[in-house]
Structures are given as C-alpha cells and as structure tokens.
Design a protein around this motif. Structure first.
Motif, PDB file in Angstrom:
ATOM      1  N   PHE A  63       2.636  10.529   6.148  1.00 21.38           N
ATOM      2  CA  PHE A  63       2.321   9.751   4.943  1.00 21.38           C
ATOM      3  C   PHE A  63       2.627   8.263   5.168  1.00 21.38           C
ATOM      4  CE2 PHE A  63       2.931   8.059   0.735  1.00 21.38           C
ATOM      5  CZ  PHE A  63       2.000   8.721  -0.041  1.00 21.38           C
ATOM      6  N   VAL A  64       3.767   8.017   5.794  1.00 22.64           N
ATOM      7  CA  VAL A  64       4.153   6.626   6.047  1.00 22.64           C
ATOM      8  C   VAL A  64       3.169   5.977   7.005  1.00 22.64           C
ATOM      9  CG1 VAL A  64       5.917   5.140   7.080  1.00 22.64           C
ATOM     10  CG2 VAL A  64       6.587   6.997   5.546  1.00 22.64           C
ATOM     11  N   TRP A  65       2.847   6.689   8.077  1.00 18.68           N
ATOM     12  CA  TRP A  65       1.916   6.111   9.057  1.00 18.68           C
ATOM     13  C   TRP A  65       0.548   5.851   8.441  1.00 18.68           C
ATOM     14  CZ3 TRP A  65      -2.752   7.932  10.932  1.00 18.68           C
ATOM     15  CH2 TRP A  65      -3.302   7.191  11.991  1.00 18.68           C
ATOM     16  N   GLN A  66       0.095   6.753   7.596  1.00 20.38           N
ATOM     17  CA  GLN A  66      -1.241   6.636   7.009  1.00 20.38           C
ATOM     18  C   GLN A  66      -1.366   5.421   6.103  1.00 20.38           C
ATOM     19  OE1 GLN A  66      -2.453  10.125   4.925  1.00 20.38           O
ATOM     20  NE2 GLN A  66      -4.462   9.315   4.362  1.00 20.38           N
ATOM     21  N   TYR A  67      -0.312   5.104   5.347  1.00 18.45           N
ATOM     22  CA  TYR A  67      -0.406   4.012   4.364  1.00 18.45           C
ATOM     23  C   TYR A  67       0.317   2.738   4.802  1.00 18.45           C
ATOM     24  CZ  TYR A  67      -2.304   7.438   1.160  1.00 18.45           C
ATOM     25  OH  TYR A  67      -3.100   8.383   0.568  1.00 18.45           O
ATOM     26  N   SER A  68       0.763   2.710   6.044  1.00 17.71           N
ATOM     27  CA  SER A  68       1.386   1.477   6.544  1.00 17.71           C
ATOM     28  C   SER A  68       0.320   0.563   7.077  1.00 17.71           C
ATOM     29  CB  SER A  68       2.435   1.796   7.626  1.00 17.71           C
ATOM     30  OG  SER A  68       3.492   2.533   7.080  1.00 17.71           O
ATOM     31  N   ALA A  69      -0.494   0.028   6.181  1.00 15.18           N
ATOM     32  CA  ALA A  69      -1.594  -0.850   6.589  1.00 15.18           C
ATOM     33  C   ALA A  69      -1.101  -2.169   7.145  1.00 15.18           C
ATOM     34  CB  ALA A  69      -2.530  -1.091   5.414  1.00 15.18           C
ATOM     35  N   ASN A  70       0.119  -2.508   6.835  1.00 10.89           N
ATOM     36  CA  ASN A  70       0.636  -3.799   7.283  1.00 10.89           C
ATOM     37  C   ASN A  70       0.734  -3.872   8.796  1.00 10.89           C
ATOM     38  OD1 ASN A  70       2.746  -1.802   6.844  1.00 10.89           O
ATOM     39  ND2 ASN A  70       4.146  -3.404   7.575  1.00 10.89           N
TER      40      ASN A  70
ATOM     41  N   ASN B 215       0.829  -1.208   0.000  1.00  6.34           N
ATOM     42  CA  ASN B 215       0.000   0.000   0.000  1.00  6.34           C
ATOM     43  C   ASN B 215       0.860   1.254   0.000  1.00  6.34           C
ATOM     44  OD1 ASN B 215      -2.300  -1.544   0.033  1.00  6.34           O
ATOM     45  ND2 ASN B 215      -2.485  -1.519   2.267  1.00  6.34           N
ATOM     46  N   LEU B 216       1.922   1.254   0.828  1.00  9.36           N
ATOM     47  CA  LEU B 216       2.794   2.418   0.900  1.00  9.36           C
ATOM     48  C   LEU B 216       3.529   2.627  -0.426  1.00  9.36           C
ATOM     49  CD1 LEU B 216       4.092   4.703   2.480  1.00  9.36           C
ATOM     50  CD2 LEU B 216       5.733   3.053   3.429  1.00  9.36           C
TER      51      LEU B 216
ATOM     52  N   VAL C 283      12.837  -0.029   3.727  1.00  9.03           N
ATOM     53  CA  VAL C 283      11.952  -0.632   4.720  1.00  9.03           C
ATOM     54  C   VAL C 283      12.802  -1.233   5.823  1.00  9.03           C
ATOM     55  CG1 VAL C 283      10.137  -2.315   5.121  1.00  9.03           C
ATOM     56  CG2 VAL C 283      10.288  -1.131   2.913  1.00  9.03           C
ATOM     57  N   PRO C 284      12.589  -0.866   7.064  1.00 11.31           N
ATOM     58  CA  PRO C 284      13.365  -1.469   8.155  1.00 11.31           C
ATOM     59  C   PRO C 284      12.971  -2.928   8.347  1.00 11.31           C
ATOM     60  CG  PRO C 284      11.632  -0.090   9.032  1.00 11.31           C
ATOM     61  CD  PRO C 284      11.615   0.122   7.551  1.00 11.31           C
ATOM     62  N   MET C 285      13.947  -3.720   8.541  1.00 11.42           N
ATOM     63  CA  MET C 285      13.669  -5.145   8.724  1.00 11.42           C
ATOM     64  C   MET C 285      12.960  -5.379  10.044  1.00 11.42           C
ATOM     65  SD  MET C 285      16.322  -8.369   8.707  1.00 11.42           S
ATOM     66  CE  MET C 285      16.794  -8.031   7.021  1.00 11.42           C
ATOM     67  N   ASN C 286      12.009  -6.291  10.011  1.00 17.95           N
ATOM     68  CA  ASN C 286      11.276  -6.643  11.208  1.00 17.95           C
ATOM     69  C   ASN C 286      12.251  -7.147  12.272  1.00 17.95           C
ATOM     70  OD1 ASN C 286       9.714  -8.229  13.143  1.00 17.95           O
ATOM     71  ND2 ASN C 286       8.011  -7.881  11.720  1.00 17.95           N
TER      72      ASN C 286
ATOM     73  N   ARG D 256      11.148   4.974  11.050  1.00 16.19           N
ATOM     74  CA  ARG D 256      12.291   4.168  10.589  1.00 16.19           C
ATOM     75  C   ARG D 256      12.306   4.013   9.079  1.00 16.19           C
ATOM     76  NH1 ARG D 256      10.478  -0.706  13.830  1.00 16.19           N
ATOM     77  NH2 ARG D 256      12.117  -1.840  12.704  1.00 16.19           N
ATOM     78  N   PHE D 257      11.237   4.387   8.367  1.00 14.09           N
ATOM     79  CA  PHE D 257      11.191   4.302   6.914  1.00 14.09           C
ATOM     80  C   PHE D 257      11.972   5.455   6.296  1.00 14.09           C
ATOM     81  CE2 PHE D 257       7.708   1.731   8.268  1.00 14.09           C
ATOM     82  CZ  PHE D 257       7.526   0.780   7.290  1.00 14.09           C
TER      83      PHE D 257
END
Length: 508
Positions: free
Chosen positions: A78-85, A50-51, A189-192, A147-148
């Motif tokens: 913007f990142v927070w809004q589209y970070s649906a994951n 999504n992002l 993308v920061p690794m989990n 972190r993005f």
C-alpha cells in the motif's frame, strides 16, 4: 573603583550591546532550528499527500486499520503504491519484494512476479538469497517503503517497523465522522537522509559559527557607536556641570547656549533662568543693604546733628527741640520695628493667634482710630462697608496691623486736599477689602514693584512724608499667612487701589 560619567555611559551602552547581540544570536539560532524543522515537516507532508489521502480513504471505507494489522505485506504494498513522491523526485521506485514463501511463480525474464501472491514451499532460490541485504542501513536505503509506519489514535504502532536509527515526522490522519473532524491515526514518515544530514552536528556547528560571527560583528559596530555617543552626551553634561560650578562661585553673568529641544537643552534653559534669578537676587541684596544703611543713617545723622547743635549752644534746649528729637527717634524706632516685623514674616517666626473674628468690626475700629490723622492731613474718608458680619479665621491684631499699614500708606502718599475710599463686601466665599486714594498715581508698570522692600516711586513718595518702603511688604506677608491675596491697581480717584481678598470662615 570610581568611574567618571563617560566611562559609566560607555559601560551601559556596552552592556546593552552585549545583551542585544546575545539575544539576537540565541533568537537566530533557535528560530533557524524551529523554522528548518517546520519546513522539513511541511515538505515531507506535501510529498506524501497521496499516501495520506489514501490512508484516510481506506479508514473511511473499512472503519478500522485491521487490514494492515493482519497482513504486514499489504501495508508495504500500500505504501509503495501510493508513494508518488518517489517518482516525482525522479527516484527509482523500488518494487514490492514479496517474501519468497509467498512468491514461487518465476516469470519469463527470471524476475519474481510482484503482483501475485504464491506460497513457495521449496525455499528461497539462490539468486534471491544473493540479493538479500546484509546491512540494515543498505536494506533501508534500497527499500524506503519499509521505513513508513502507521500509528493508531493512541500513537501505538500498528503497521510497519519503527527503526531506531530513523527520525520520523508524523502527519495526522483526519476524517469526518458525523460532521466532526476526528484524528484516527498518524503516518510516520522517515526523514529524507539528505535533510537529516543537514541537522547533524557539523552543519549545526557551521551555522552556529556563522551566527556567532554575525553577533560579534554587530557587537563591534555597537561598541564603536557607543564610544562617540558617550563622548557627545558627557560633553554636554560636563558643560552643564562647569556652568553650575560658576554659579556656585558667584559668577551669575555666564549663559549656556541652549541648542536643540531635548532634555539637556531644557536643563540648560533652566540653568540660564536660574543664573538670571540669582543675578537679580544678588543685585536686590546689594540694593537692600545700601538702602537699609541709608535709611538708618539718615535719622541718626539728623539726630546727631541736633544733639551737637544743642551741645554747642547753636540751638536752644527748649520744648521745640525736644519735640524735634522725639520725632527723629520715633522715625528711627519705626524703621527698626518694621525691619524686625519683616524679618519675622520672612523666616515664618511671626506668631499668629487665629480665631473666628468679624472683619467688619476690625475695619470699623481701625477707621475710627485714623479719623484724627485723616483730618490733620486734609483728607476725606468715604466708607462702603457690608452690613452683615464677615466672619474669617484670622489673627485680629495682625489684621489691624494690616489695615493700619494700608491707611498710613494712603495718608502719607496722598496730596491734600484729597479723598480716600474704603470698601468691604462679600464675594462668593471671600471677604474683599479695597482702599483707594486720589492723586498722585503710580505708573501701572511699577505697581508690582511697590511690594518690594525699600522701593519708592519717587514721583509719589518722599522720605519726609512716607516710610521706609517696608509697609506693603509686611502687608503682603500677613495676607499670605491668612491664605489670602493682595494686589495693586490704578484707582478711579487718580491714585492707587489696593485690594485684599481673605477666605471666609466655613460654617459647620
């Protein structure tokens, strides 16, 4: 240090097993690392689809990344809004915390308004200062959207902050410009953290230990299989070596049991064939010695008996006695001369003075010299000779010796009255000579044996009229020395037909 064949085979199998298991170990380790990294990248990319789509749409609308460059807070929102994951994984989404100087509208519940921008000129509130994280790692853990990072097409960071203690996975941002796909930037993308922990040294060591144990088990199994396999192979080879030793000692009657269709079984069959050939050769040698002894003893015994009879006065010493002695001496000299000629051809020491000669002339000269002997034997000679010259590259004296032996062979073994037919003609690029005689004949199964030394078909030959059985052997050696062929078949006249084929001289 010398090793026997069994040890050498085992060492070869062991080396192969070590190399194989070592290669499998390295391949498994590398493939696991590469595959696991690829899996992490794919999972993180799918979670941030999504992002990524929103960023590509933003670039198509604006044509650049200036919105993120000018306002860092807009990038975080913007990142927070589209970070649906984050919500898909059941994690609690962290609301966008605006800086205190941009938010001074306290809501009713005491929490700052997260959706409106206001400048706070009075400074931070005490409660906000208490909520500020002091530990950077705690700060990143509770605010993952910070972190993005966003990179332009030149891989330069234009939005977000790249933390030194983070591992980033980069996803391409691609849009269609004038019908062509073009990369306009990259999303970092920061690794989990959970996945990152799987890549640490302890986990890698555990996996390496598992791979090593697997490789060692495979190596032990391979070595365990190599021991009986090397034993089975060397046992078969050892039997072959024992058989060869028996052949070397003169035991030609032993045979190997050839089982299977592999190379060792084929070798065993060849050794059995070799043993059979050596056995026949040994029998032929013994027969040859016995026959030579008999052939030499017979004229010597007769000559000795005649001399003793003359010495004792039993027979008179007259012209008849001298003729009889000369006959025996000539027979002995002829036998010795044939043995000498045959030995020369066997060792390749017979000299050949080859030059261009006419086969027709040599045949005519030889047949004329045999006319008196044919008449005395009561035989009629019929000739069919090609009128054109048949030029061959050969030794004229050896060819005459060949023809004389063939003529004498027919004269000695043809019953009187009888017929002898001679033919000479051209066939393709060869000159073909045939000589046929009338009865008696020889069994077709014995035709090839007539070329053996001292062999006689007793029904058609005798020591009184025939030679020692060496003439045809000498003929074959002379023909082969001229790159020709000689064969025996049954004649229409009732006797034998000998065919000699010699190559014609190639004209320049």
């Amino acid at each position: 240090m010398k090793f026997n064949l069994r040890v050498q085979v085992f060492l070869v199998f062991a080396l192969f097993a070590v190399l194989l298991t070592g290669g499998l170990f390295l391949y498994s380790r590398l493939s696991f690392e590469l595959g696991f990294n690829r899996y992490i990248e794919q999972k993180e990319t799918s979670r941030n689809a999504n992002l990524i789509n929103a960023l590509e749409r933003q670039y198509r609308m604006a044509g650049n990344w200036d919105a993120f460059k000018k306002n860092r807070n807009y990038w975080e929102l913007f990142v927070w809004q589209y970070s649906a994951n984050l919500r898909e994984r059941g994690e609690r989404p962290i609301p966008f915390p605006l800086p205190p100087e941009l938010n001074n509208s306290p809501p009713d519940d005491g929490e700052p308004n997260r959706f409106f921008f206001h400048r706070d000129t009075k400074g931070k509130r005490e409660g906000d200062r208490d909520r500020d994280p002091k530990d950077p790692e705690d700060f990143l853990r509770h605010q993952p959207y910070k972190r993005f990072i966003l990179l332009n097409e030149k891989e330069k960071v234009i939005a977000g902050k790249k933390w030194r203690n983070e591992t980033y996975l980069y996803s391409d941002l691609i849009i269609n410009i004038d019908g062509k796909e073009q990369c306009v930037g990259y999303l970092g993308v920061p690794m989990n953290p959970a996945l990152r922990d799987l890549r640490d040294n302890e986990f890698a060591k555990r996996q390496q230990t598992h791979f090593l144990i697997t490789a060692m088990v495979a190596l032990i199994i391979a070595l365990g299989c190599a021991i009986p396999l090397s034993y089975l192979l060397t046992q078969r080879v050892k039997r072959l070596a024992t058989h060869v030793q028996r052949l070397s000692s003169g035991d030609y009657q032993q045979r190997l049991a050839a089982k299977g269709q592999d190379e060792i079984s084929t070798l065993a069959e060849h050794l059995n064939h070799l043993a059979h050939t050596l056995e026949q050769t040994e029998q032929a040698r013994k027969r040859w010695v016995a026959d030579i002894s008999h052939e030499l003893r017979t004229p010597l015994a007769v000559l000795k008996a005649d001399l003793e009879a003359l010495e004792d006065g039993v027979r008179k010493f007259d012209a008849k006695a001298i003729t009889r002695l000369q006959k025996h001496a000539a027979r002995l000299a002829s036998l010795i001369n044939d043995l000498y000629q045959l030995s020369l051809t066997d060792i390749g020491a017979m000299s050949y003075r080859k030059q261009e000669c006419d086969f027709s002339e040599i045949l005519e000269e030889t047949s004329n010299s045999m006319q008196d002997k044919l008449t005395q034997a009561g035989l009629t000679l019929t000739q069919h000779v090609c009128k054109e010259p048949l030029l061959i590259f050969a030794d004229a004296e050896r060819l005459q010796q060949l023809l004389l032996n063939l003529f004498n062979n027919s004269i000695n073994y043809t019953e009187s009255p009888g017929n002898i037919k001679v033919s000479l003609y051209k066939e393709m690029h060869s000159a073909v000579f045939t000589i046929e005689d009338s009865t008696p004949g020889v069994d077709p199964e014995l035709h090839e044996k007539l070329f053996e030394r001292l062999y006689r078909a007793e029904s058609s030959r005798s020591r009184e009229t025939g030679g020692a059985g060496l003439g045809l052997s000498i003929c074959r050696n002379i023909v082969e020395a001229h790159a020709g062929k000689i064969s025996i078949s049954s004649s229409e006249l009732g006797g034998l037909k000998v065919t000699v084929t010699l190559p014609l001289q190639v004209s320049a």
